[in-house]
Design a protein around this motif. Structure first.
Motif, short mmCIF file in Angstrom:
data_model
loop_
_atom_site.label_atom_id
_atom_site.label_comp_id
_atom_site.label_asym_id
_atom_site.label_seq_id
_atom_site.Cartn_x
_atom_site.Cartn_y
_atom_site.Cartn_z
N MET A 152 -35.52 12.96 63.92
CA MET A 152 -34.25 12.74 64.63
C MET A 152 -34.49 12.52 66.12
O MET A 152 -33.81 11.74 66.77
CB MET A 152 -33.31 13.93 64.43
CG MET A 152 -32.69 14.00 63.04
SD MET A 152 -31.26 15.13 62.98
CE MET A 152 -32.05 16.70 63.12
N PRO A 174 -32.68 8.83 67.45
CA PRO A 174 -31.40 9.55 67.57
C PRO A 174 -30.25 8.87 66.81
O PRO A 174 -29.31 9.54 66.44
CB PRO A 174 -31.13 9.54 69.08
CG PRO A 174 -32.46 9.33 69.72
CD PRO A 174 -33.24 8.48 68.78
N ARG A 175 -30.36 7.56 66.58
CA ARG A 175 -29.27 6.90 65.86
C ARG A 175 -29.18 7.39 64.42
O ARG A 175 -28.17 7.23 63.76
CB ARG A 175 -29.48 5.38 65.86
CG ARG A 175 -29.25 4.72 67.22
CD ARG A 175 -29.88 3.37 67.21
NE ARG A 175 -31.26 3.48 66.73
CZ ARG A 175 -32.03 2.47 66.31
NH1 ARG A 175 -31.55 1.27 66.30
NH2 ARG A 175 -33.26 2.68 65.89
N ILE A 207 -29.39 10.51 63.49
CA ILE A 207 -29.05 11.93 63.44
C ILE A 207 -27.97 12.26 62.41
O ILE A 207 -28.13 13.15 61.57
CB ILE A 207 -28.61 12.45 64.83
CG1 ILE A 207 -29.84 12.51 65.75
CG2 ILE A 207 -27.97 13.82 64.73
CD1 ILE A 207 -29.53 12.95 67.17
N SER A 208 -26.88 11.51 62.46
CA SER A 208 -25.76 11.88 61.60
C SER A 208 -26.14 11.76 60.11
O SER A 208 -25.77 12.60 59.30
CB SER A 208 -24.55 11.03 62.00
OG SER A 208 -23.85 10.62 60.91
N MET A 235 -28.68 14.58 59.24
CA MET A 235 -28.02 15.89 59.12
C MET A 235 -27.56 16.12 57.68
O MET A 235 -27.65 17.23 57.16
CB MET A 235 -26.82 15.98 60.06
CG MET A 235 -27.18 16.27 61.53
SD MET A 235 -28.16 17.78 61.77
CE MET A 235 -27.05 19.02 61.11
N LEU A 248 -30.42 17.24 55.82
CA LEU A 248 -30.73 18.64 56.15
C LEU A 248 -29.83 19.60 55.38
O LEU A 248 -30.30 20.59 54.82
CB LEU A 248 -30.54 18.88 57.66
CG LEU A 248 -31.64 18.41 58.60
CD1 LEU A 248 -31.29 18.80 60.03
CD2 LEU A 248 -32.97 19.04 58.23
#
Lengths: 231, 231
Positions: free
Chosen positions: A179, A183-184, A186-187, A190, A193
């Motif tokens: 991530m 960073p793009r 991340i969503s 998640m 995760l």
């Protein structure tokens, strides 16, 4: 291994205990199916299958409440003692763990829907598959150990949770690094995760069922790593 | 509200039931303390307090096992029925929820240690404080409702969980956006996310205790939103 229940005055009591065990194992089979379907829905971006998982959740909730009711009735009516009582108590505890696993399967199904909507497959699917296989095996083995009241098998399955926890932690670390690099993502990551977290919890609940096999057969409470209670 | 237990032949039985209730409420007080300490440790970067939380966890595990043992003994010896049996069963279930809350408090304590090591305070502390206050109040109110066998208070507390869930989801969304804007913060913010997750689960467990108050007093199982069972 053979489990020797107390000699019962009534044959019907025996049948009630057997019936309770069967009911719990059927609930276990249903939950195992839910976990498998949720993971498949995620792996194959199959939102239809994910929706099915969400619909079946209610049935599992009902199973838990019915099992609780039947178990409480048996306690009130038959006043079981010793291994009979432990058997009824273990069913109540297992029903709760199974219901929680059903909850986690639903959470995974919701992630599957979210991830399907977002299109492209994110990182972490290999880890999901790997950990999912491990916890599905743990659950199957735990139910199997309960079916046969097999303490050895229960202890063996219980020990597998450590590896699952280690794999989980290493997957989380890897995904956090990923991530940071992208960073793009991340969503999306998640959601991966949260899925891994749910799988790790399913492993914990399978472990609890194993502990109940030991409690039932040996009368020893080995929860919280309390192995010294096992003689 | 007054709870009318069945008339007992033995005064000692009454005392045993009261003792069981007291033991559970003491465990509840201990867990509430753990949750408060874990959150304070995080908010004040107090790793010493966090270490203390981790040490007390074992005591909570022991409480659960002892409560289970005492409850099972009472069932075997006294063969309780009706509201007496429900009371014993509710103690067993509450003990499990309390133990899980203790686990979550320990997870928060570990996050507190990780975050203290990393120095600078990350985003999300306001949200943690806000949600922590809400779930701590829920837990206190749930234990209080159990103490007084107060169904109205239990239902009121139970309803608060919805707001906690909403606040939790909105905090998660905000933190994900923040991570995307500042990828270097990811690893720190992840610890905040796990903490929020733990707090949200503590709220769930407090809700379960409220459901047990209703079950105990009314004999109705209202889990899984099954309010129709409440007459």
């Amino acid at each position: 291994m053979e489990m020797h229940f107390d000699q019962h005055i009534s044959r019907q009591f025996n049948e009630e205990l057997e019936g309770l065990k069967t009911e719990m194992l059927e609930m276990g089979g249903l939950v195992a199916r839910q976990v498998a379907d949720a993971v498949d829905a995620l792996a194959n971006a199959d939102s239809e299958l994910a929706e099915k998982v969400l619909q079946v959740e209610e049935e599992i909730d009902r199973c838990e409440m019915e099992l609780d009711e039947h178990a409480t009735l048996i306690i009130a009516k038959r006043q079981p003692a010793a291994s009979d009582l432990r058997m009824v108590m273990s069913v109540i505890r297992n029903a709760r763990d199974l219901e929680r696993m059903g909850d986690e399967a639903s959470k995974i199904a919701k992630m599957a829907i979210a991830l399907t909507d977002e299109g492209t497959a994110p990182r972490g699917y290999t880890e999901i598959r790997h950990i999912a296989n491990a916890v599905r095996k743990m659950l199957d083995d735990a139910l199997d150990a309960y079916t046969r009241f097999d303490v050895e098998a229960a202890l063996k399955t219980l020990a597998e949770d450590e590896q699952v926890d280690m794999d989980y932690r290493s997957a989380i670390r890897e995904l956090i690094t990923y991530m940071m690099e992208d960073p793009r993502s991340i969503s999306r990551v998640m959601n991966v995760l949260w899925t891994l977290r749910s799988l790790e919890r399913i492993g914990d609940h399978a472990k609890n069922i194993c502990e109940q096999v030991v409690y039932l057969v040996k009368g020893a409470d080995i929860r919280h790593g309390n192995k010294k209670n096992l003689r």
